[in-house]
Write a protein that holds these residues in place. Structure first.
Motif, PDB file in Angstrom:
ATOM      1  N   UNK A 256       0.801  -1.234   0.000  1.00 49.34           N
ATOM      2  CA  UNK A 256       0.000   0.000   0.000  1.00 49.34           C
ATOM      3  C   UNK A 256       0.827   1.274   0.000  1.00 49.34           C
ATOM      4  N   UNK A 257       2.123   1.172   0.203  1.00 54.51           N
ATOM      5  CA  UNK A 257       2.965   2.371   0.223  1.00 54.51           C
ATOM      6  C   UNK A 257       3.418   2.784  -1.177  1.00 54.51           C
ATOM      7  N   UNK A 258       3.153   1.945  -2.176  1.00 60.52           N
ATOM      8  CA  UNK A 258       3.584   2.243  -3.544  1.00 60.52           C
ATOM      9  C   UNK A 258       2.457   2.965  -4.281  1.00 60.52           C
ATOM     10  N   UNK A 259       2.759   4.137  -4.836  1.00 61.64           N
ATOM     11  CA  UNK A 259       1.793   4.937  -5.590  1.00 61.64           C
ATOM     12  C   UNK A 259       2.056   4.762  -7.081  1.00 61.64           C
ATOM     13  N   UNK A 335      -1.842  14.498  -3.724  1.00 60.75           N
ATOM     14  CA  UNK A 335      -2.974  14.859  -4.578  1.00 60.75           C
ATOM     15  C   UNK A 335      -2.897  14.236  -5.964  1.00 60.75           C
ATOM     16  N   UNK A 336      -1.794  13.550  -6.279  1.00 61.66           N
ATOM     17  CA  UNK A 336      -1.579  12.869  -7.563  1.00 61.66           C
ATOM     18  C   UNK A 336      -1.542  13.822  -8.748  1.00 61.66           C
ATOM     19  N   UNK A 337      -1.393  15.123  -8.497  1.00 62.69           N
ATOM     20  CA  UNK A 337      -1.230  16.082  -9.587  1.00 62.69           C
ATOM     21  C   UNK A 337       0.245  16.152  -9.961  1.00 62.69           C
ATOM     22  N   UNK A 338       0.529  16.724 -11.135  1.00 57.93           N
ATOM     23  CA  UNK A 338       1.917  16.938 -11.519  1.00 57.93           C
ATOM     24  C   UNK A 338       2.616  17.737 -10.428  1.00 57.93           C
ATOM     25  N   UNK A 349      -6.573  13.295  -3.202  1.00 59.71           N
ATOM     26  CA  UNK A 349      -7.634  13.093  -4.174  1.00 59.71           C
ATOM     27  C   UNK A 349      -8.610  12.043  -3.641  1.00 59.71           C
ATOM     28  N   UNK A 350      -9.890  12.244  -3.905  1.00 59.15           N
ATOM     29  CA  UNK A 350     -10.915  11.313  -3.451  1.00 59.15           C
ATOM     30  C   UNK A 350     -10.734   9.977  -4.170  1.00 59.15           C
TER      31      UNK A 350
END
Length: 470
Positions: A256-259, A335-338, A349-350
């Motif tokens: 779970x720590x890997x995005x 937030x997974x944004x650039x 992010x939801x």
């Protein structure tokens, strides 16, 4: 003198009948190479390194024997011991040579070469009572190569019973597992491991012996084979690369720590030293091949911070920066944004928001698969009975209701009249799960069926009411 000559020649000829490898020289001289294969590998340190190598087979003793005219009645034999390369300590060589004189005195001037040969062979089994040897680094490669070649040569000459096909096979067509020393024929190993890799079942790429890794508690602690060992069996480079990639992918997906990269067309994992990208499987040893259930232990406070929505939200800087290993996009782990820099506050992010494609995929999985009751992996039956075995965790369960089944008697569940939802339904949908709502399930899948039915009923009733009002 002639009788003495005859006695010396007779002893050497007798020894040669016992040791065919004994070479007779003239006059009354001989030499032989004695195998040094200790019962326990000898620890050797090659200077200046402090690393200890345990070597199973050492270069042989070269024993040169000269029988003087006074032998055996009035003089001992002249013996000279050497090794190539020189690995035996000088004081040990002297001790072994002096033993010839001691045995000659013990035998009171009688023939004693056979006793001396026997003494050297027995001493070799304990590596001449040496507990450790320190040698220069220059002889390391030669000693390691010799041990490897001798091990293979002796193994090839033996005969083994393969635990899979149960046929006796020569060692030349067999392979000895590196960790446990179990022996199987190469054909059986290749068939089994290639099939496991082809089907993606990499967790079973381990020793096939049922006794391997067993403890007193009955549990198994066997481990997966390394890519290096698979290549030595040998398996093809293509199959081993697939094995390494699938195993790495499973570890990443379970962590779970890997995005993963936010780009829909990429979805690559973030760069991490924990799971380095595979470059050359020929260099991947055992340390890169631990089983799935051996995971790195994190500090307690970090274990609580799993997933992108709980990861270091209050921190700044490089803690939030991630780089995709495939497309090299730099993005924020929160937030997974650039990547927006060090000093921008962002919110997670939801994760409940799914794309239309992801939602459709999820709906299909919920409707057409039964989850394993242990690990929740979705399972879809392609054919056969409703007694299922989870591909991931090997749990036995009922495909209709999701109940756990005992491995010793899994079919009792379908023969028990008290199990009304599954009684006498073992072979229902034997050609696969293509029921499309025509078969009643139990458990979570059955509850979804009921909920879906009443939802459709509510929609139908509402449509009828609207039609009457209009």
């Amino acid at each position: 003198m002639a009788s003495d000559d005859d006695e010396r020649a007779e002893e050497l000829e007798t020894l040669q009948s016992i040791y065919p490898e004994l070479v007779l020289d003239e006059p009354f001289a001989a030499h032989i190479d004695l195998l040094v294969a200790p019962t326990k590998p000898l620890p050797i340190t090659f200077q200046p390194s402090q690393h200890v190598n345990r070597i199973a087979y050492l270069p042989p003793l070269r024993l040169d024997v000269q029988l003087p005219p006074q032998y055996p009645a009035h003089a001992p034999p002249t013996v000279h011991i050497t090794t190539s390369p020189s690995w035996l300590p000088f004081d040990t060589v002297q001790r072994l040579e002096k033993e010839a004189n001691s045995l000659w005195q013990e035998y009171s001037g009688g023939q004693m070469l056979f006793a001396y040969f026997t003494y050297l062979q027995e001493a070799a089994e304990t590596t001449f009572d040496l507990s450790h040897v320190s040698l220069p680094d220059g002889v390391k490669a030669e000693l390691l190569d010799y041990s490897k070649c001798m091990k293979k040569e002796l193994f090839d000459k033996e005969t083994f019973d393969c635990d899979v096909c149960l046929e006796p096979k020569k060692g030349s067509v067999c392979y000895r597992m590196e960790r446990c020393n179990h022996v199987f024929c190469i054909a059986c190993l290749q068939d089994y491991y290639n099939n496991c890799i082809k089907e993606g079942d990499v967790n079973n790429v381990k020793c096939m012996s049922t006794d391997c890794g067993k403890q007193a508690s009955g549990k198994r602690t066997d481990r997966l084979l390394s890519p290096k060992e698979l290549l030595r069996i040998p398996l093809s480079l293509e199959a081993v690369e697939r094995y390494a990639k699938i195993k790495r992918k499973k570890k990443i997906e379970a962590d779970p720590t890997i995005i993963h990269c936010p780009r829909e067309w990429c979805q690559g994992a973030m760069r991490t030293t924990k799971y380095p990208k595979i470059k050359d499987v020929q260099e991947m040893d055992d340390s890169d091949s631990e089983p799935e259930d051996i995971v790195e232990t994190l500090p307690q406070e970090e274990q609580k911070q799993t997933g992108p929505d709980k990861r270091r939200i209050g921190t700044t800087g490089m803690d939030r920066l991630a780089v995709c290993e495939d497309c090299t996009l730099a993005f924020c782990m929160v937030c997974l944004a650039s990547w927006h820099g060090d000093f921008v506050r962002c919110e997670p992010r939801d994760s409940t928001q799914l794309t239309e494609e992801d939602q459709a995929s999820l709906n299909f999985i919920m409707k057409n698969t039964s989850p394993c009751p242990t690990c929740a992996v979705p399972c879809q039956k392609s054919f056969g009975c409703n007694h299922m075995t989870c591909f991931q965790c090997k749990t036995h369960f009922c495909y209709l209701c999701g109940a756990w089944l005992t491995p010793e008697n899994p079919y009792g569940h379908f023969n028990n009249p008290k199990n009304k939802s599954c009684f006498n339904r073992l072979m229902e949908m034997a050609e696969g799960d293509m029921a499309d709502g025509q078969v009643q399930f139990g458990g979570a899948r059955g509850a979804d069926q009921v909920a879906d039915f009443w939802e459709q009923e509510a929609i139908r009733i509402q449509m009828e009411i609207n039609a009457q009002d209009s």
